[in-house]
Scaffold this motif. Structure first.
Motif, PDB file in Angstrom:
ATOM      1  N   ALA A 131      44.676  41.970  43.022  1.00 48.06           N
ATOM      2  CA  ALA A 131      43.546  42.815  42.590  1.00 48.06           C
ATOM      3  C   ALA A 131      43.868  44.296  42.734  1.00 48.06           C
ATOM      4  CB  ALA A 131      42.300  42.457  43.392  1.00 48.06           C
ATOM      5  N   THR A 132      44.654  44.638  43.752  1.00 45.69           N
ATOM      6  CA  THR A 132      44.938  46.054  43.991  1.00 45.69           C
ATOM      7  C   THR A 132      46.236  46.494  43.343  1.00 45.69           C
ATOM      8  OG1 THR A 132      45.990  45.442  46.088  1.00 45.69           O
ATOM      9  CG2 THR A 132      43.689  46.144  46.188  1.00 45.69           C
ATOM     10  N   GLY A 133      46.987  45.554  42.768  1.00 51.61           N
ATOM     11  CA  GLY A 133      48.211  45.910  42.072  1.00 51.61           C
ATOM     12  C   GLY A 133      49.347  46.305  43.001  1.00 51.61           C
TER      13      GLY A 133
ATOM     14  N   HIS B 247      38.444  44.787  43.028  1.00 47.60           N
ATOM     15  CA  HIS B 247      38.859  46.173  43.269  1.00 47.60           C
ATOM     16  C   HIS B 247      38.440  47.002  42.054  1.00 47.60           C
ATOM     17  CE1 HIS B 247      41.384  49.560  44.490  1.00 47.60           C
ATOM     18  NE2 HIS B 247      41.835  49.601  43.241  1.00 47.60           N
TER      19      HIS B 247
ATOM     20  N   LYS C 103      39.706  51.507  36.432  1.00 44.22           N
ATOM     21  CA  LYS C 103      40.680  50.494  36.802  1.00 44.22           C
ATOM     22  C   LYS C 103      39.927  49.346  37.461  1.00 44.22           C
ATOM     23  CE  LYS C 103      45.151  50.042  39.120  1.00 44.22           C
ATOM     24  NZ  LYS C 103      45.982  50.566  40.207  1.00 44.22           N
TER      25      LYS C 103
ATOM     26  N   GLY D 124      40.416  45.345  39.268  1.00 49.99           N
ATOM     27  CA  GLY D 124      41.253  44.227  39.704  1.00 49.99           C
ATOM     28  C   GLY D 124      40.363  43.084  40.156  1.00 49.99           C
TER      29      GLY D 124
ATOM     30  N   ALA E 201      40.842  38.926  41.391  1.00 55.69           N
ATOM     31  CA  ALA E 201      41.767  37.810  41.607  1.00 55.69           C
ATOM     32  C   ALA E 201      41.099  36.735  42.446  1.00 55.69           C
ATOM     33  CB  ALA E 201      43.040  38.305  42.286  1.00 55.69           C
TER      34      ALA E 201
ATOM     35  N   LYS F 152      45.137  36.148  38.943  1.00 58.80           N
ATOM     36  CA  LYS F 152      44.617  37.445  38.512  1.00 58.80           C
ATOM     37  C   LYS F 152      43.853  37.208  37.210  1.00 58.80           C
ATOM     38  CE  LYS F 152      46.584  42.019  37.327  1.00 58.80           C
ATOM     39  NZ  LYS F 152      45.769  42.922  38.158  1.00 58.80           N
TER      40      LYS F 152
ATOM     41  N   THR G 263      42.856  38.571  34.226  1.00 56.05           N
ATOM     42  CA  THR G 263      43.118  39.747  33.378  1.00 56.05           C
ATOM     43  C   THR G 263      42.024  39.944  32.327  1.00 56.05           C
ATOM     44  OG1 THR G 263      44.610  38.303  32.162  1.00 56.05           O
ATOM     45  CG2 THR G 263      45.608  39.821  33.719  1.00 56.05           C
TER      46      THR G 263
ATOM     47  N   GLU H  93      39.280  41.773  34.002  1.00 58.57           N
ATOM     48  CA  GLU H  93      39.682  43.154  34.287  1.00 58.57           C
ATOM     49  C   GLU H  93      39.592  44.005  33.015  1.00 58.57           C
ATOM     50  OE1 GLU H  93      42.835  42.056  37.890  1.00 58.57           O
ATOM     51  OE2 GLU H  93      43.597  42.573  35.905  1.00 58.57           O
TER      52      GLU H  93
END
Lengths: 154, 790, 285
Positions: free
Chosen positions: C128-130, C198, C209, C211, C213, C223, C225, C228
């Motif tokens: 989620a936070t990359g 996130h 942005k 996130g 997951a 994740k 996507t 998101e």
């Protein structure tokens, strides 16, 4: 392998296989049987000891990993012939029944009140949530730890 | 926080510490310093270690066992198989309920986890290493995992070795009056029914089971350290099974890390360890792993129950009809009186007054672990109490009557005691309406009902659940109750030494209940010897009088009574000695709080300590020396503790997750010897009730694989999930118990599951939900909401 | 309670650990906290031939913010994360829910990440936070995006002669918030369902942005996507988060098991995703 673990302040040197768990080392090599084994899956916390001051499940640490480290067991709580406040409080508040989880509960409690001198009920319940008790329903354990916090110097 | 002593029944000052005092526990001194002596703490010279090889499958014919590789492991002393046990006549053993059970399997395995072989080695890790090398060939058979499958036509026969056994039926048993019940149902306005399943659970004491057998091949002396809740009964059964002379068998039950019924049966591991020690001539230690404990030792429940209540439109119950089907596992190994195939299930009539009931119980063999112990309940009363309390709640909804009101309408009234139930019990005493009223007032029932209406209007789900249970504990009387033929009395032996200090020896066995304190308090109460001067001994068959052990909440009702009676016997002698010392007539001597004085002249007195010394130094001519006695107590009836429990829950409608907001528990267990210990017992029982209602169960897949074989899958609530409890009490003493006590160890486990379940159902009742089987997992709750909203 | 026999190496440097791991082949395991590995060894579900203990390697306990990242070294324990004031959002929210307090005192974040248990919590937070995973092998260091690191059930992207030395979690510079919502049956249990959310917000509060997951509802931490993408560029709202919840539920592939039915777990994903995003947005201020 030869390892030396400081258990309750005394150096304990034994030649062991790497597969020996810390709980087994404490119980059968050092001969201190106050720490117990209640499960095989690291869930119950009956084997809890303080590892460099922090409560851990000694069934999930290899004895070789404790080489050069300090371990405190229930037998090390009393000092100079005086019960630790947590020990006195467990008796006073009826914080134990069969006694099997008690060493672990007291060690977790002792570590908690060291860091938090006024733990709330939730603080205590959260702190002991890695330790199972089948007898008490936790009510008096929580009270005992709070009482110890209030009476202890820690 | 200071606690106020309960002065209701207090006649002694704190320094004596008789009944009613919150005496801090004597046993704690060793436990808080890590000086308890549990089985695994015991090390004997030359001791070997045993590991058991268990079946990985639920049902299979054994076609071969190869122990060669295991035997060759360095450090292995012996590998024991069923064949070897059979040569000594020990491949099978009797169970507590008169069936037989395999010690080590010879023909078939009948459940996953069944004992097949054992490895004895110099080191426990080596024993485990070698056990992995024992090769067993299995010819897989279909597994039966429910009693319904077991009793279906054509089901594979599990107990094919039993002569005359042609199906998987274990027993059929009934209680009550069928004709009277049929008539009650014919006269009813309505019949309300409920089918529910009380799932399989396991007591799971934190200490697992185990034994150290030390058989001296020269003297024949067998000392067996064993996790036993009933050491005397076990010694007798050991003598019968092994053929060893009973006087040469000494069973020592050390400190027990909990029992809850799990340590009542004799397990194959005990027998194999003993046989191995006998054959090898060295002590053999066997300590179960947690997984072994959960998959093979005494489970509880596994009862399918259907109940029907005949009721009037006004809510009066006219009769009860119950059918119960029990899953016994592969061997019928219930620990219960032999006359009662389904335990004391016929207490299912509950706390209510109606003339007719008929209860039909059946049991079936399945390919699951045997046991059927009463997990923290008196001979399976938990199931019965659960059913009636769920049923009454259901009836209240169907009739549109408040669940509390429904109970008030039907309660047995205080003046009706002793009350004869339609299934044959005689309830000793109680005041149910007062108890429930007090609990309702404490929880603020009327206001909660108003809040519930408001919550529903907001789309929130709030529930209030009530259970008012009646238990039957304290077996005997011996004319009705036995275990494997041994009558259910209990005994106490009391010795007062010259300096006035006493040793009390009992045939029961504490597992955390605090016997060393509670029973000392009874002596303190009766003789005035300070509680700290009384040492209590249990758990060594060579050094304690015969008794049936601790389970079914029987220690206080039976051994507690024996303690009071033997104390009174000594008090009578003490009075005669005092009369001699005071030069008065024995009938003029009174004993109060340790002072013996001449009636009306309290200044003319001696102390119990003076009398104790005189018993050894200055006895009147013709009187037997010493101050000691033994009493075997056979209770005239069971005792019937009861309670009113109220639970308030909030259910998340989106996920089915529920949380206990309040738990108010009122218990009436008669006179409380040590209120502190009683409250601790109740806390524990309420927690186990919560566990079973919310998460704790053992289930099986279709192949008979146990799901719940460790603490990752068998869920025991931590302090975080466990509710906070608010305790209340009333006290209606038992009229037939010497000190009016009733026993309490299991009340809360018996009574509370229905309260939790009733609360969740109550939250959903307006949607039409009437039942969700335990445990009330969130997905089950959510699914019930979805189905109801359809 | 007795593991099978194994060889034991107490490494004193990362190079030594990598060499020892490389020598031993695929039956060699790195031992950090050991809170997943040792329980499996005790019941002999795992029988490694060699353990390389990294607890004695200096410097691996690094926990610091540097260059816009939170560096979490291979010996940082879960309890260190709970105690630290350097954590934020979903990272801070998840830390207290890892297993139980005693396991948190011993178990490491990197160990849990490497384990790639789909029921593990941290990988959802990292997805989620990359975050990135930093691995060291004989030929040096490489930085692996968490999405590439998590390969499948109990499978990570490490080579046999590599070990994780740290993870790097990007620290948002502007308005941000996060949450980790976990449904567990009891403390110490793996997640039945958990959701990491996130959010970073730009000018005017628009989501820049996102996130999201999921834990325990796919063969690996998942994740989401689609969700998101649907969130970015939008203003936070209950309706938006509900839509993201639907997308999360659709993306999940839970199974029926003792924890509950797949249908119900999908419902929990739907609900928890919505709630976690709402909490994230609220905490972004």
């Amino acid at each position: 392998m030869e390892v030396t673990v400081t258990v309750n302040g005394s150096d304990q040197t034994h030649d062991i296989e790497p597969r020996v768990l810390l709980i087994d080392f404490i119980r059968t090599r050092v001969g201190l049987t106050g720490s117990h084994i209640g499960c095989d899956t690291s869930n119950c916390g009956a084997c809890t000891v303080l590892f460099d001051g922090k409560p851990v499940k000694s069934c999930t640490v290899l004895a070789v990993q404790a080489d050069g480290h300090a371990v405190t067991t229930v037998e090390g709580l009393k000092s100079n012939g005086t019960l630790h406040p947590i020990q006195a409080a467990f008796k006073e508040e009826h914080g134990l029944q069969c006694g099997f989880c008690t060493p672990g509960m007291m060690l977790v409690g002792a570590a908690l009140i060291e860091a938090n001198t006024e733990p709330s009920v939730d603080d205590v319940r959260w702190a002991i949530s890695g330790n199972l008790c089948r007898c008490t329903g936790y009510m008096n354990i929580v009270t005992a730890i709070q009482t110890a916090a209030a009476t202890g110097e820690g | 926080m200071t606690k106020v002593d309960d002065t209701t029944h207090m006649t002694t000052p704190p320094e004596i510490g008789g009944i009613g005092h919150r005496v801090r526990r004597h046993e704690d001194a060793r436990f808080i310093e890590g000086q308890g002596n549990y089985l695994d703490d015991i090390v004997l010279p030359g001791m070997l270690h045993m590991a058991i090889v268990r079946s990985p499958v639920a049902h299979a014919r054994i076609t071969g066992i190869d122990t060669t590789a295991a035997s060759e492991v360095e450090g292995v002393v012996a590998v024991v198989t069923g064949e070897l046990m059979d040569q000594h006549g020990l491949a099978w053993m009797p169970t507590l309920s008169g069936d037989t059970q395999a010690v080590l399997a010879t023909d078939k395995v009948r459940y996953q986890g069944q004992e097949v072989a054992a490895v004895i080695a110099t080191d426990p890790a080596i024993a485990v290493d070698a056990a992995e090398l024992v090769e067993v060939d299995y010819d897989i058979l279909p597994a039966i995992t429910t009693p319904q499958q077991a009793l279906a036509p054509g089901a594979v026969l599990i107990r094919d070795e039993k002569e005359g056994q042609t199906d998987n039926r274990v027993y059929d048993w009934e209680a009550g009056d069928k004709a009277a019940t049929d008539a009650a149902f014919a006269a009813a306005d309505r019949v309300v029914s409920l089918s529910t399943f009380y799932p399989r659970s396991h007591p799971a004491p934190l200490e697992t089971c185990g034994a150290i057998a030390d058989v001296n091949s020269v003297t024949g002396q067998a000392t067996i350290y064993m996790t036993s809740q009933a050491p005397h009964a076990h010694r007798t059964l050991f003598a019968m099974v092994t053929g060893l002379p009973e006087q040469n068998i000494r069973i020592i039950s050390p400190d027990l890390g909990g029992g809850f019924g799990n340590k009542v049966p004799i397990y194959p591991g005990y027998v194999v360890a003993t046989a191995a020690s006998l054959l090898i001539g060295r002590p053999v230690k066997w300590i179960e792993t947690r997984s072994e404990n959960l998959i093979s030792t005494g489970f509880a429940r596994d009862y399918y129950m259907t109940g029907e209540l005949a009721v009037t439109n006004e809510g009066k119950i006219l009769g009860l009809r119950v059918q119960m089907l029990s899953d016994q596992g592969a061997f019928y190994a219930d620990a219960q009186p032999t006359k009662f195939k389904a335990g004391l299930f016929h207490v299912v009539t509950g706390s209510y007054d109606y003339p007719a009931a008929h209860v039909v119980c059946s049991g079936a063999y399945t390919n699951k672990a045997p046991g059927g112990v009463a997990y923290r309940c008196s001979f399976r009363i938990t199931e019965a109490s659960f059913l009636i309390e769920r049923l009454v709640q259901t009836a209240a909804y169907e009739l549109g009557i408040d669940p509390a009101e429904m109970r008030f309408k039907n309660f047995i009234q205080p003046e009706q005691f002793p009350y004869h139930t339609p299934t044959g019990f005689v309830y000793d005493s109680g005041d149910y309406p007062t108890a429930l009223r007090k609990a309702l007032d404490e929880v603020g029932y009327d206001q909660l009902r108003a809040e519930q209406v408001a919550a529903r209007a907001e789309g929130r789900l709030m529930g209030i659940g009530i259970a008012h249970f009646t238990e039957a504990v304290g077996a005997g009387p011996s004319h009705t109750y036995d275990i494997a033929g041994l009558k259910m009395f209990d005994s106490a032996e009391l010795r007062v030494h010259p300096t006035g200090k006493a040793i009390l020896k009992l045939g029961v066995m504490s597992q955390g209940q605090g016997h060393e304190t509670t029973f000392a308090q009874i002596v303190a109460e009766e003789l005035g010897i300070p509680v700290t001067d009384v040492k209590v001994m249990e758990g060594d068959t060579d050094n304690t009088p015969y008794g049936l052990g601790t389970y079914a909440s029987r220690s206080t009702p039976v051994a507690g009574a024996a303690t009071a009676m033997v104390s009174r016997q000594l008090a009578e002698k003490a009075k005669r000695i005092a009369a001699h010392l005071l030069e008065a007539a024995p009938e003029d001597i009174e004993l109060k709080a340790g002072e013996l004085f001449v009636k009306g002249t309290p200044a003319r007195s001696v102390t119990i300590q003076d009398v104790s010394l005189a018993a050894y130094t200055n006895m009147p001519d013709g009187m037997e020396h010493g101050l000691e006695g033994v009493h075997y107590y056979d209770p005239p009836n069971l005792t019937y503790p009861y309670g009113s429990y109220i639970v308030v829950v909030e259910v998340d409608p989106e996920t089915g997750v529920w949380k206990v907001e309040r738990m108010v528990a009122l218990d009436d267990c008669g006179v409380r010897i040590n209120p502190m210990i009683v409250e601790g017992q109740i806390h524990g029982g309420l927690t186990e009730g919560f566990a079973m209602s919310s998460m704790q169960w053992i289930t099986f897949d279709d192949d008979g694989n146990c799901i719940g074989s460790n603490f990752m899958d068998y869920l025991i609530p931590t302090a975080w999930e466990t509710p906070r409890f608010e305790l209340l009490e009333t006290c209606v003493p038992s009229p037939h118990h010497p000190i009016g006590a009733k026993g309490v160890g299991e009340s809360a486990t018996v009574g509370s599951p229905a309260a939790y379940v009733n609360a969740v159902i109550d939250a959903l009742a307006h949607l039409g939900v009437r039942n969700i089987d335990m445990p009330l997992l969130p997905d089950r709750v959510w699914s019930a909401i979805q189905s109801a909203q359809g | 309670m007795f593991p099978s026999r194994f060889d034991y190496v107490a490494a004193t440097s990362v190079d030594e650990a990598i060499a020892a791991k490389g020598d031993g082949g695929d039956e060699t395991r790195i031992l950090a906290g050991g809170q997943s590995l040792l329980p499996m060894m005790k019941i002999r579900l795992a029988n490694p031939s060699k353990l390389v203990d990294i607890n004695g390697i200096p410097g691996l306990d690094v926990l610091e913010r540097v260059n816009g990242h939170l560096r979490v070294g291979a010996l940082v324990r879960h309890a260190d994360m709970v105690a630290s004031d350097l954590t934020f959002g979903a990272v801070e929210s998840a830390a207290p829910w890892i297993s139980d307090p005693l396991v948190r005192n011993r178990g490491t974040v990197c160990g849990s990440v490497s384990h790639c248990d789909p029921e593990g919590d941290w990988n959802s937070v990292l997805l989620a936070t990359g975050a990135d995973v930093v691995a060291r092998g004989p030929s040096g260091e490489r930085v692996i995006p968490i999405g590439d690191f998590v390969v499948d059930l109990f499978t990570n992207a490490l080579n046999e002669d590599e070990m994780v030395t740290e993870i790097r979690i990007p620290v948002p510079s502007g308005r941000s918030g996060g949450a980790y919502l976990k449904l567990e049956r009891k403390v110490g249990d793996y997640a039945t369902v958990a959701v990491a959310a996130h959010l970073e917000l730009g000018g005017g509060g628009v989501i820049t942005k996102a996130g999201l997951a999921l834990t325990s509802v796919a063969p690996h931490n998942l994740k989401v996507t689609d969700a998101e993408a649907a969130l970015v560029g939008e203003m936070p709202s209950e309706a938006l988060f509900a839509e993201a919840g639907e997308l999360a539920a659709a993306a999940s592939s839970p199974r029926d098991d003792v924890r509950g039915t797949a249908e119900w777990k999908r419902q929990v994903v739907r609900t928890f995703a919505r709630r976690a995003l709402a909490t994230a947005a609220a905490s972004a201020g």
